[in-house]
Write a protein that holds these residues in place. Structure first.
Motif, PDB file in Angstrom:
ATOM      1  N   ARG A 137     -13.400  44.080 -24.236  1.00  0.00           N
ATOM      2  CA  ARG A 137     -13.883  44.199 -25.611  1.00  0.00           C
ATOM      3  C   ARG A 137     -15.105  43.295 -25.832  1.00  0.00           C
ATOM      4  O   ARG A 137     -16.063  43.674 -26.505  1.00  0.00           O
ATOM      5  CB  ARG A 137     -12.764  43.830 -26.581  1.00  0.00           C
ATOM      6  CG  ARG A 137     -13.136  44.008 -28.047  1.00  0.00           C
ATOM      7  CD  ARG A 137     -11.924  43.879 -28.962  1.00  0.00           C
ATOM      8  NE  ARG A 137     -11.302  42.549 -28.874  1.00  0.00           N
ATOM      9  CZ  ARG A 137     -10.153  42.313 -28.267  1.00  0.00           C
ATOM     10  NH1 ARG A 137      -9.482  43.296 -27.690  1.00  0.00           N
ATOM     11  NH2 ARG A 137      -9.641  41.101 -28.238  1.00  0.00           N
ATOM     12  N   ALA A 138     -15.060  42.103 -25.224  1.00  0.00           N
ATOM     13  CA  ALA A 138     -16.185  41.179 -25.364  1.00  0.00           C
ATOM     14  C   ALA A 138     -17.453  41.756 -24.747  1.00  0.00           C
ATOM     15  O   ALA A 138     -18.551  41.627 -25.303  1.00  0.00           O
ATOM     16  CB  ALA A 138     -15.827  39.849 -24.698  1.00  0.00           C
ATOM     17  N   LEU A 139     -17.301  42.402 -23.590  1.00  0.00           N
ATOM     18  CA  LEU A 139     -18.460  42.987 -22.911  1.00  0.00           C
ATOM     19  C   LEU A 139     -19.058  44.124 -23.725  1.00  0.00           C
ATOM     20  O   LEU A 139     -20.286  44.245 -23.855  1.00  0.00           O
ATOM     21  CB  LEU A 139     -18.038  43.475 -21.524  1.00  0.00           C
ATOM     22  CG  LEU A 139     -19.130  44.097 -20.654  1.00  0.00           C
ATOM     23  CD1 LEU A 139     -20.230  43.076 -20.362  1.00  0.00           C
ATOM     24  CD2 LEU A 139     -18.552  44.627 -19.353  1.00  0.00           C
ATOM     25  N   ASN A 140     -18.183  44.948 -24.296  1.00  0.00           N
ATOM     26  CA  ASN A 140     -18.662  46.124 -25.033  1.00  0.00           C
ATOM     27  C   ASN A 140     -19.179  45.791 -26.427  1.00  0.00           C
ATOM     28  O   ASN A 140     -19.958  46.565 -26.995  1.00  0.00           O
ATOM     29  CB  ASN A 140     -17.539  47.155 -25.135  1.00  0.00           C
ATOM     30  CG  ASN A 140     -17.141  47.705 -23.780  1.00  0.00           C
ATOM     31  OD1 ASN A 140     -17.959  47.774 -22.869  1.00  0.00           O
ATOM     32  ND2 ASN A 140     -15.877  48.083 -23.629  1.00  0.00           N
ATOM     33  N   SER A 141     -18.763  44.652 -26.986  1.00  0.00           N
ATOM     34  CA  SER A 141     -19.155  44.328 -28.372  1.00  0.00           C
ATOM     35  C   SER A 141     -20.200  43.218 -28.437  1.00  0.00           C
ATOM     36  O   SER A 141     -20.474  42.689 -29.509  1.00  0.00           O
ATOM     37  CB  SER A 141     -17.924  43.917 -29.184  1.00  0.00           C
ATOM     38  OG  SER A 141     -17.296  42.779 -28.623  1.00  0.00           O
ATOM     39  N   GLY A 142     -20.767  42.832 -27.310  1.00  0.00           N
ATOM     40  CA  GLY A 142     -21.863  41.871 -27.313  1.00  0.00           C
ATOM     41  C   GLY A 142     -21.453  40.437 -27.568  1.00  0.00           C
ATOM     42  O   GLY A 142     -22.233  39.662 -28.137  1.00  0.00           O
ATOM     43  N   GLN A 143     -20.247  40.061 -27.150  1.00  0.00           N
ATOM     44  CA  GLN A 143     -19.793  38.681 -27.376  1.00  0.00           C
ATOM     45  C   GLN A 143     -20.314  37.717 -26.303  1.00  0.00           C
ATOM     46  O   GLN A 143     -20.256  36.501 -26.484  1.00  0.00           O
ATOM     47  CB  GLN A 143     -18.269  38.630 -27.425  1.00  0.00           C
ATOM     48  CG  GLN A 143     -17.657  39.393 -28.586  1.00  0.00           C
ATOM     49  CD  GLN A 143     -16.138  39.410 -28.551  1.00  0.00           C
ATOM     50  OE1 GLN A 143     -15.516  38.534 -27.950  1.00  0.00           O
ATOM     51  NE2 GLN A 143     -15.536  40.403 -29.188  1.00  0.00           N
ATOM     52  N   PHE A 144     -20.788  38.245 -25.177  1.00  0.00           N
ATOM     53  CA  PHE A 144     -21.336  37.389 -24.125  1.00  0.00           C
ATOM     54  C   PHE A 144     -22.799  37.066 -24.433  1.00  0.00           C
ATOM     55  O   PHE A 144     -23.559  37.911 -24.924  1.00  0.00           O
ATOM     56  CB  PHE A 144     -21.244  38.070 -22.766  1.00  0.00           C
ATOM     57  CG  PHE A 144     -19.844  38.204 -22.240  1.00  0.00           C
ATOM     58  CD1 PHE A 144     -19.042  37.092 -22.090  1.00  0.00           C
ATOM     59  CD2 PHE A 144     -19.323  39.438 -21.897  1.00  0.00           C
ATOM     60  CE1 PHE A 144     -17.746  37.203 -21.610  1.00  0.00           C
ATOM     61  CE2 PHE A 144     -18.035  39.563 -21.421  1.00  0.00           C
ATOM     62  CZ  PHE A 144     -17.247  38.445 -21.281  1.00  0.00           C
ATOM     63  N   LYS A 145     -23.170  35.837 -24.133  1.00  0.00           N
ATOM     64  CA  LYS A 145     -24.545  35.387 -24.319  1.00  0.00           C
ATOM     65  C   LYS A 145     -25.021  34.698 -23.045  1.00  0.00           C
ATOM     66  O   LYS A 145     -24.233  34.083 -22.328  1.00  0.00           O
ATOM     67  CB  LYS A 145     -24.661  34.395 -25.485  1.00  0.00           C
ATOM     68  CG  LYS A 145     -24.053  34.876 -26.793  1.00  0.00           C
ATOM     69  CD  LYS A 145     -24.805  36.076 -27.345  1.00  0.00           C
ATOM     70  CE  LYS A 145     -24.190  36.528 -28.690  1.00  0.00           C
ATOM     71  NZ  LYS A 145     -24.814  37.789 -29.179  1.00  0.00           N
TER      72      LYS A 145
END
Length: 626
Positions: free
Chosen positions: A384-392
């Motif tokens: 979910r983090a990868l698909n929703s742009g939570q990684f920076k």
């Protein structure tokens, strides 16, 4: 192929003529009319052509003057009987061979034949170990009357005699003395085969619960024994799970036969240190299970250390010295009487021991359960983090040691979860590795880092590749494709690898390194000095740069040994034509010693914390940030 019906009497044409097959009579036309005394139709019924080829000669030997046909199923067999009835064949014997086909097909055939012809004789061939087939046939037939079983492997003479006895019974309608004698022989033969069947069943039961490699219990037997002990409510049970560390390397380098030999030797060694009454099983591969009763904490500590010592002994395998270690997970019974829960707890403790560095044991406790739940939360949130742009992406400068000039940046990923806040990479990266999501996350990191390198004109960017990423068969091509998409010269890329990424599959590592090096990509060996094979692979692979692990830098101002190690590594790198980056530099004193030790490049908070690309300050790091 279905065989044609063959009647050894006057010529007749059936409604379904078929070509003759090798070894059978060609057709009714042209048969010897002198066989008119034939009164019985014998039909060999089997969907397997090879069964027909085997059984037809036996039928002809048993009843040379009777009519013979072959059919693929009950419907076809009954059709032949209806046609043969016009010739005066009022009795029928059906010889069924459904071995290897399935119980359902056999019982369907028996049911159809019995419902249509109550007086027909059924002679059924079954495997000696196929007791379900016997039971199923008896169930659908409702009676053993006019039903005879022969078990494989069959004796041709027994088949011939049985056919003659059955035919005699059909001719007379009653058991003659000759038929009774033949039946007695058949019964004796069946009794012997039943005894053989029981023996084979005992062997099968033993094989189902025991491991073929070690001769001890397998997972099925282990779980059954544990369940039985818990049900008897005896003393408190302790479950110990043992998994060998880096066993795959033995199989890959020396072969599976060597791996099997190592497993046998370690299993024998463990059996020698277990207390009386303990259960030992090989659960599969390089994993073992142990059950022991009522051990104190001290006793458990002693036992686990003995097992660790046995596993880590150096052994001669296939002419080579081989040494592995083991990780152990322990679960105590406590209030639970569930074998499933105990095994789950032991597994969790085992994986905790592996995460904590291997070659150790860990006892399950409630805190570990909470950690597991947290890990599960992270695992579920990664995609979910990868698909929703939570990684920076953030970048930490790599500087020239003496002038502080920025030479490039290491690309680092950060995860800001809306539910749990900032999650450190050392918590989510290992989980991503285990689940395989590191492949998708790694692709995203590479693409983002290269886009930022182009957008912000970074001198070069250093991208970390995990073992799982690097051992992809096309990782080199993927990195170069991402570079082309971002319009970044491959010479502005550095790939950071750990020793593990190389040693896990040397052949694939060599190929991937070749693809990258040929394109101009630099390769750095990360965390140098924390593994066990560094010098071997420095010599074998064309490594450009060595990154000295932070653990050596931390103590360089306090421990002379750390300074000596760093100086030695720098000297080694220089002799091999490699550069050196010291990681984790946080003070000016560390910088001074590292320069004196021969380190040409430095990285750490002393020169800059990881920062988003848009906030980077190019040039020199004149004002240290501590």
């Amino acid at each position: 192929m279905v065989r044609p019906l063959v009647l050894r009497v006057s010529p007749i044409s059936f409604s379904k003529p078929r070509p003759a097959s090798p070894g059978s009579f060609s057709d009714l036309a042209g048969q010897d009319a002198g066989m008119a005394s034939s009164t019985i139709l014998t039909v060999v019924v089997s969907p397997r052509a090879e069964a027909l080829q085997t059984l037809e000669p036996l039928v002809r030997q048993a009843m040379p003057s009777e009519t013979l046909a072959s059919a693929a199923d009950a419907s076809e067999a009954l059709s032949f009987f209806e046609q043969a009835r016009y010739l005066g064949r009022t009795a029928a014997i059906f010889l069924l061979d459904y071995r290897g086909v399935g119980v359902d097909d056999l019982t369907t055939c028996v049911l159809e034949l019995r419902q249509a012809l109550r007086d027909a004789e059924l002679l059924i061939l079954v495997e000696a170990t196929d007791s379900p087939a016997l039971a199923a046939c008896l169930k659908v037939a409702g009676s053993t009357e006019r039903m005879t079983f022969l078990t494989a492997p069959m004796e041709p003479l027994l088949v011939v005699r049985t056919l003659r006895a059955v035919a005699e019974r059909q001719r007379t309608g009653a058991h003659s003395k000759r038929a009774l004698r033949d039946s007695t022989e058949v019964i004796k033969g069946l009794e012997l085969q039943i005894q053989e069947l029981r023996t084979r069943l005992d062997i099968a039961k033993h094989a189902a619960r025991h491991d073929h490699l070690t001769g001890g219990l397998n997972r099925t037997g282990f779980v059954e024994e544990l369940t039985a002990r818990l049900a008897r409510n005896r003393q408190m049970q302790n479950v110990i799970m043992v998994d060998l560390d880096r066993f795959k390397a033995v199989n890959d380098t020396l072969g599976h036969a060597a791996g099997d030999e190592l497993v046998r030797k370690i299993c024998t060694g463990m059996a020698g240190v277990l207390p009386n009454g303990a259960i030992l099983a090989r659960l599969g591969g390089d994993e073992f299970g142990i059950v022991v009763e009522a051990l104190t904490d001290v006793g458990m500590n002693e036992l686990c250390n003995k097992v660790l010592k046995v596993a880590s002994q150096c052994r001669i395998i296939a002419g080579h010295e081989v040494q592995v270690s083991a990780s152990i997970g322990v679960a105590r019974q406590g209030s639970t009487h569930s074998e499933v829960e105990l095994l789950r707890q032991a597994d969790l403790a085992l994986y905790a021991a592996k995460r904590e560095g291997r070659n150790r044991y860990r006892v399950f406790d409630n805190d570990l359960d909470e950690v597991t739940q947290y890990r599960l939360t992270i695992e579920n949130g990664l995609e979910r983090a990868l698909n929703s742009g939570q990684f920076k992406m953030v970048y930490q400068p790599i500087v020239k040691a003496d002038t502080r000039a920025i030479l490039g940046y290491e690309a680092l990923v950060r995860w800001d979860s809306p539910d749990y806040g900032s999650i450190p990479p050392d918590q989510f990266i290992p989980i991503a590795e285990e689940t395989g999501l590191i492949l998708d996350i790694g692709d995203w990191i590479a693409r983002e880092a290269l886009r930022d390198c182009r957008k912000w004109n970074l001198p070069y960017v250093s991208i970390n590749l995990s073992s799982r990423q690097f051992l992809r068969h096309n990782v080199g091509e993927r990195i170069l494709r991402y570079a082309a998409d971002a319009h970044v010269d491959p010479r502005r890329i550095q790939i950071e690898l750990t020793e593990t990424a190389i040693i896990d599959d040397v052949e694939r590592a060599s190929y991937n390194l070749g693809v990258l090096r040929d394109a101009g990509v630099r390769v750095a060996l990360d965390d140098f000095g924390t593994g066990y094979s560094s010098l071997v692979y420095l010599k074998q692979f064309a490594i450009d740069c060595i990154k000295i692990d932070k653990s050596f830098v931390d103590n360089i101002t306090r421990e002379r040994q750390s300074a000596v190690i760093v100086a030695s590594v720098a000297k080694l790198a220089e002799s091999l034509g490699m550069s050196v980056i010291a990681e984790g530099v946080e003070t000016e004193d560390q910088r001074t010693i590292l320069i004196a030790s021969g380190c040409g490049m430095l990285q750490g908070f002393h020169f800059g914390r990881p920062t988003p690309a848009g906030e980077l300050i190019p040039g020199h790091m004149d004002d240290p940030k501590v």
